[in-house]
Design a protein around this motif. Structure first.
Motif, PDB file in Angstrom:
ATOM      1  N   LYS A  75       0.863  -1.239  -0.161  1.00 12.49           N
ATOM      2  CA  LYS A  75      -0.024   0.091   0.042  1.00 12.49           C
ATOM      3  C   LYS A  75       0.972   1.367  -0.090  1.00 12.49           C
ATOM      4  CE  LYS A  75      -3.806   0.503  -0.074  1.00 12.49           C
ATOM      5  NZ  LYS A  75      -4.610   0.485  -1.404  1.00 12.49           N
ATOM      6  N   GLU A  76       0.389   2.380  -0.421  1.00 14.53           N
ATOM      7  CA  GLU A  76       0.796   3.629  -0.443  1.00 14.53           C
ATOM      8  C   GLU A  76       1.636   4.002   1.334  1.00 14.53           C
ATOM      9  OE1 GLU A  76      -3.190   4.231   1.483  1.00 14.53           O
ATOM     10  OE2 GLU A  76      -2.526   3.072  -0.244  1.00 14.53           O
ATOM     11  N   PRO A  77       2.702   4.861   1.002  1.00 14.02           N
ATOM     12  CA  PRO A  77       3.386   5.097   2.212  1.00 14.02           C
ATOM     13  C   PRO A  77       2.189   6.126   3.181  1.00 14.02           C
ATOM     14  CG  PRO A  77       4.628   5.662   0.296  1.00 14.02           C
ATOM     15  CD  PRO A  77       3.377   5.419  -0.262  1.00 14.02           C
ATOM     16  N   HIS A  96      -2.490   4.942  -6.002  1.00 13.16           N
ATOM     17  CA  HIS A  96      -3.896   5.312  -6.311  1.00 13.16           C
ATOM     18  C   HIS A  96      -3.798   7.160  -6.055  1.00 13.16           C
ATOM     19  CE1 HIS A  96      -5.584   1.514  -6.549  1.00 13.16           C
ATOM     20  NE2 HIS A  96      -4.944   0.972  -5.362  1.00 13.16           N
ATOM     21  N   LEU A  97      -2.929   7.856  -6.665  1.00 11.42           N
ATOM     22  CA  LEU A  97      -2.710   9.068  -6.511  1.00 11.42           C
ATOM     23  C   LEU A  97      -3.896  10.065  -7.022  1.00 11.42           C
ATOM     24  CD1 LEU A  97       1.090   9.177  -7.484  1.00 11.42           C
ATOM     25  CD2 LEU A  97       0.219   9.048  -5.169  1.00 11.42           C
ATOM     26  N   ALA A  98      -4.430   9.504  -7.904  1.00 12.59           N
ATOM     27  CA  ALA A  98      -5.430  10.581  -8.204  1.00 12.59           C
ATOM     28  C   ALA A  98      -6.669  10.882  -7.337  1.00 12.59           C
ATOM     29  CB  ALA A  98      -6.236   9.779  -9.481  1.00 12.59           C
ATOM     30  N   ALA A  99      -6.766   9.928  -6.421  1.00  9.78           N
ATOM     31  CA  ALA A  99      -7.899  10.381  -5.211  1.00  9.78           C
ATOM     32  C   ALA A  99      -7.159  10.877  -4.057  1.00  9.78           C
ATOM     33  CB  ALA A  99      -8.547   9.016  -5.041  1.00  9.78           C
ATOM     34  N   ASP A 100      -5.840  11.240  -4.070  1.00 11.86           N
ATOM     35  CA  ASP A 100      -5.184  11.629  -3.135  1.00 11.86           C
ATOM     36  C   ASP A 100      -4.111  12.682  -3.333  1.00 11.86           C
ATOM     37  OD1 ASP A 100      -3.804  11.830  -0.479  1.00 11.86           O
ATOM     38  OD2 ASP A 100      -3.972   9.626  -0.047  1.00 11.86           O
ATOM     39  N   THR A 104       0.238  12.626  -3.176  1.00  9.84           N
ATOM     40  CA  THR A 104       0.727  13.245  -4.306  1.00  9.84           C
ATOM     41  C   THR A 104       1.797  14.279  -4.162  1.00  9.84           C
ATOM     42  OG1 THR A 104      -1.202  12.624  -5.603  1.00  9.84           O
ATOM     43  CG2 THR A 104       0.542  14.138  -6.652  1.00  9.84           C
ATOM     44  N   ALA A 105       1.193  15.357  -3.332  1.00 12.78           N
ATOM     45  CA  ALA A 105       2.050  16.452  -2.907  1.00 12.78           C
ATOM     46  C   ALA A 105       3.568  15.727  -2.311  1.00 12.78           C
ATOM     47  CB  ALA A 105       1.689  17.547  -2.447  1.00 12.78           C
ATOM     48  N   ALA A 358      -5.869  15.374 -12.344  1.00 12.18           N
ATOM     49  CA  ALA A 358      -7.065  15.367 -10.944  1.00 12.18           C
ATOM     50  C   ALA A 358      -6.432  16.447 -10.018  1.00 12.18           C
ATOM     51  CB  ALA A 358      -6.697  13.881 -10.215  1.00 12.18           C
ATOM     52  N   HIS A 359      -4.992  16.715  -9.976  1.00  8.10           N
ATOM     53  CA  HIS A 359      -4.522  17.714  -9.036  1.00  8.10           C
ATOM     54  C   HIS A 359      -4.202  19.067  -9.473  1.00  8.10           C
ATOM     55  CE1 HIS A 359      -5.519  14.525  -6.346  1.00  8.10           C
ATOM     56  NE2 HIS A 359      -4.468  13.699  -6.681  1.00  8.10           N
TER      57      HIS A 359
END
Length: 371
Positions: A75-77, A96-100, A104-105, A358-359
């Protein structure tokens, strides 16, 4: 190359990035693998098994991140892990960066090379590293729905398959991809009445040919979704737009008209969810109720069956892990367009178009980064 496998720290996440058999493959190719002590203990993979496979054990996550040139996770860090990443380090995991936006930043700031399992493609256009967990989540989704339809769990008190003289539950599956097809398989097997919706006629045709009149296939539209939801006892959200936010096909108004005590399992929650009423939950606190409809939106569903999930995932991820270790990330991504599709963030640039969109970040194509 030094490869690091930290213990997962997300809520009730028991999967592990590399099983001992995969460690053995990497060590046999001349690589060094460091595994955090206890990383696989919850699913019966002991530290002794890892050592026998050639791994070095680390006392904590910091030791793993400090040594490793590539981090292999599931899973993501989480926030405490993000601080351990460093510029140029490879992160190979579900992201799953498009929702987070926050994640992402943080990954942009880290300077790491971030390769997301869920956007790596295959020669057939599929998503081979996402597929095994989609299969698990799709099959689990119906089990979960059946459990939460039980009255003590907050449902209407309905047996999914019914009994002679009493109609079975109506299961509506939105999306006929890997998640949806596996949900249909289990729902049919449990004796439910099943409706599946999708815009892809070929997928609907395939399910119709497999299950015949045991499944009703419907072309997906706002109208057909609404009509299906009104009679649904359980809804499985199985919508996917690769690497992008899931479309919100189930509106708040639709949920308000659903049966009291019905269940919505939103498997698309990793990508933001396909219902306007969906929000991420955890295995510790998996459900909540909106307008009488019980929502289950756990973002790491396959962690509940961690042993099955780990081996299924490793079978798919180990090939690319070996390529990254053997060649280094730049050459491996240059040589393989399918692996290159997995590059989401690279040394401060967003290299996946859907994430950038997305962001609101500038999109720097992977090919440009590699040159």
């Amino acid at each position: 190359m030094w490869i690091g496998v930290p213990k997962e720290v997300k809520d009730n996440e028991y999967r592990v990035g590399l099983a001992p058999a995969c460690v053995r493959e990497l060590v046999s190719r001349g690589h060094q693998v460091m595994v955090q002590a206890g990383a696989g203990a919850a699913l019966g993979l002991s530290d002794a098994q890892y050592e026998a496979a050639g791994a070095k054990l680390a006392a904590d996550a910091k030791a793993v991140y400090d040594r490793a040139q590539m981090i292999v996770k599931v899973k993501e860090p989480q926030p405490r892990e993000l601080a351990l990443l460093r510029p140029g380090q490879i992160l190979y995991a579900y992201l799953h960066l498009a929702a987070d936006r926050e994640l992402t930043a943080a990954l942009l700031q880290s300077g790491a090379v971030c390769i997301a399992y869920e956007t790596v493609t295959g020669p057939d256009g599929g998503l081979p590293l996402l597929a095994p967990m989609s299969e698990v989540a799709g099959r689990m989704s119906v089990q979960v729905a059946a459990a939460y339809l039980e009255k003590p769990n907050g449902g209407m008190g309905l047996l999914l398959g019914g009994v002679p003289g009493v109609a079975p539950a109506h299961v509506v599956v939105i999306g006929a991809g890997v998640v949806g097809a596996n949900a249909v398989q289990i729902a049919v097997g449990m004796g439910a009445r099943v409706t599946v919706l999708d815009k892809n006629i070929e997928r609907l045709r395939h399910l119709g040919s497999v299950y015949g009149n045991r499944v009703v296939t419907v072309y997906s539209s706002a109208d057909s979704i609404e009509r299906a939801l009104l009679s649904a006892d359980a809804v499985i959200g199985a919508v996917l737009v690769p690497g992008a936010e899931a479309p919100r096909l189930v509106t708040r108004a639709m949920v308000a008209r659903m049966k009291a005590g019905s269940v919505l399992v939103d498997v698309a929650i990793d990508q933001g969810g396909c219902a306007e009423t969906s929000r991420p939950t955890s295995h510790t606190d998996p459900t909540y109720v909106v307008d009488g409809v019980l929502h289950y939106c756990v973002t790491n569903m396959p962690a509940a069956v961690a042993r099955t999930s780990t081996f299924a995932l490793n079978n798919s991820t180990i090939g690319h892990a070996m390529a990254l270790a053997d060649k280094g990330w730049s050459r491996a991504l240059s040589d393989d367009p399918y692996l290159r599709a997995g590059l989401n963030i690279c040394r401060g640039s967003v290299t996946y178009a859907a994430v950038a969109s997305a962001h609101g970040y500038a999109h720097v194509p992977a090919e440009q980064v590699l040159t």
